[in-house]
Design a protein around this motif. Structure first.
Motif, PDB file in Angstrom:
ATOM      1  N   LEU A  50       0.870  -1.178   0.000  1.00 22.76           N
ATOM      2  CA  LEU A  50       0.000   0.000   0.000  1.00 22.76           C
ATOM      3  C   LEU A  50       0.903   1.223   0.000  1.00 22.76           C
ATOM      4  O   LEU A  50       1.383   1.655   1.034  1.00 22.76           O
ATOM      5  CB  LEU A  50      -0.902  -0.027   1.235  1.00 22.76           C
ATOM      6  N   ASN A  51       1.156   1.758  -1.193  1.00 18.37           N
ATOM      7  CA  ASN A  51       2.118   2.839  -1.339  1.00 18.37           C
ATOM      8  C   ASN A  51       1.666   3.764  -2.455  1.00 18.37           C
ATOM      9  O   ASN A  51       1.625   3.369  -3.610  1.00 18.37           O
ATOM     10  CB  ASN A  51       3.501   2.259  -1.640  1.00 18.37           C
ATOM     11  N   GLY A  52       1.287   5.000  -2.109  1.00 15.66           N
ATOM     12  CA  GLY A  52       0.835   5.972  -3.095  1.00 15.66           C
ATOM     13  C   GLY A  52      -0.484   6.606  -2.695  1.00 15.66           C
ATOM     14  O   GLY A  52      -0.955   6.462  -1.567  1.00 15.66           O
ATOM     15  N   ALA A  53      -1.084   7.307  -3.639  1.00 15.96           N
ATOM     16  CA  ALA A  53      -2.368   7.969  -3.415  1.00 15.96           C
ATOM     17  C   ALA A  53      -3.490   7.020  -3.849  1.00 15.96           C
ATOM     18  O   ALA A  53      -3.497   6.551  -4.986  1.00 15.96           O
ATOM     19  CB  ALA A  53      -2.444   9.270  -4.200  1.00 15.96           C
ATOM     20  N   TYR A  54      -4.418   6.752  -2.941  1.00 17.11           N
ATOM     21  CA  TYR A  54      -5.533   5.841  -3.195  1.00 17.11           C
ATOM     22  C   TYR A  54      -6.852   6.573  -3.021  1.00 17.11           C
ATOM     23  O   TYR A  54      -7.025   7.324  -2.058  1.00 17.11           O
ATOM     24  CB  TYR A  54      -5.506   4.664  -2.219  1.00 17.11           C
ATOM     25  N   VAL A  55      -7.770   6.361  -3.942  1.00 15.81           N
ATOM     26  CA  VAL A  55      -9.138   6.829  -3.770  1.00 15.81           C
ATOM     27  C   VAL A  55      -9.917   5.712  -3.100  1.00 15.81           C
ATOM     28  O   VAL A  55      -9.637   4.533  -3.314  1.00 15.81           O
ATOM     29  CB  VAL A  55      -9.792   7.244  -5.111  1.00 15.81           C
ATOM     30  N   PHE A  56     -10.883   6.084  -2.281  1.00 14.19           N
ATOM     31  CA  PHE A  56     -11.679   5.062  -1.602  1.00 14.19           C
ATOM     32  C   PHE A  56     -13.113   5.546  -1.454  1.00 14.19           C
ATOM     33  O   PHE A  56     -13.394   6.750  -1.500  1.00 14.19           O
ATOM     34  CB  PHE A  56     -11.086   4.693  -0.242  1.00 14.19           C
ATOM     35  N   HIS A  57     -14.006   4.585  -1.297  1.00  8.99           N
ATOM     36  CA  HIS A  57     -15.401   4.897  -1.018  1.00  8.99           C
ATOM     37  C   HIS A  57     -16.004   3.759  -0.206  1.00  8.99           C
ATOM     38  O   HIS A  57     -15.646   2.597  -0.380  1.00  8.99           O
ATOM     39  CB  HIS A  57     -16.206   5.107  -2.310  1.00  8.99           C
ATOM     40  N   VAL A  58     -16.890   4.112   0.705  1.00  6.84           N
ATOM     41  CA  VAL A  58     -17.659   3.135   1.460  1.00  6.84           C
ATOM     42  C   VAL A  58     -19.077   3.670   1.637  1.00  6.84           C
ATOM     43  O   VAL A  58     -19.297   4.887   1.665  1.00  6.84           O
ATOM     44  CB  VAL A  58     -17.049   2.816   2.853  1.00  6.84           C
ATOM     45  N   ASN A  59     -20.023   2.766   1.733  1.00  2.00           N
ATOM     46  CA  ASN A  59     -21.414   3.100   2.008  1.00  2.00           C
ATOM     47  C   ASN A  59     -21.920   2.135   3.056  1.00  2.00           C
ATOM     48  O   ASN A  59     -21.545   0.961   3.046  1.00  2.00           O
ATOM     49  CB  ASN A  59     -22.269   2.961   0.742  1.00  2.00           C
TER      50      ASN A  59
END
Length: 166
Positions: A50-59
């Motif tokens: 896990l290295n860098g810029a990550y987009v995420f979403h949860v509902n």
């Protein structure tokens, strides 16, 4: 700017999901696992994955709604340093009637099988447990993973994807 990319990702993902008009028939096929070879080479995940810029979403559902539990959603971006730290990021938390953009920092731990935990500190006591959200994560690769919130404030599910540098 990163949040705009995260919101665009979420909107496009939703549009693709709901734009199917059902014109193509769905066919069930029999799967024979003995005829395939696994590409799995054994343990290979770590915090460095896990290295860098990550987009995420949860509902999901949380305890903060006027009539709890209520529906809520989070979209955001986080910067993972490959050493177990979330060094920077922001998230948009939306729960009727509450919606807020917060900066985030935190930490994470990834096991050799790709499963782990991400803890985000929002600094906002109205979110999570005193401003802290805890997610379980299952990395499928260094560019995609699944997330689920499991702290006492909410239950949710979503995804995490490495942000394209373009």
């Amino acid at each position: 700017m990163k949040l705009i990319h995260a919101l665009s990702f979420l909107i496009l993902s939703g549009a693709m999901l709901f734009s199917q008009n059902g014109s193509a028939p769905v066919r069930a096929t029999k799967f024979d696992a003995s005829s395939t070879r696994s590409s799995w080479k054994g343990p290979g995940f770590s915090n460095a994955t896990l290295n860098g810029a990550y987009v995420f979403h949860v509902n999901g559902r949380d305890t903060f709604a006027k009539v709890a539990p209520g529906a809520y959603g989070i979209v955001g971006v986080l910067d993972a340093d490959g050493n177990g730290n979330i060094t920077n990021g922001e998230q948009l938390y939306s729960d009727q009637p509450y919606s807020k953009l917060d900066s985030i920092t935190g930490s994470y731990s990834i096991g050799t099988d790709g499963r782990g935990t991400i803890t985000l500190d929002t600094g906002d006591s109205h979110i999570g447990v005193n401003g802290v959200e805890t997610f379980s994560v299952a990395l499928l690769s260094g560019v995609h993973g699944l997330m689920a919130q499991f702290d006492t404030s909410a239950t949710s599910s979503g995804a995490l994807d490495l942000q394209n540098s373009q």
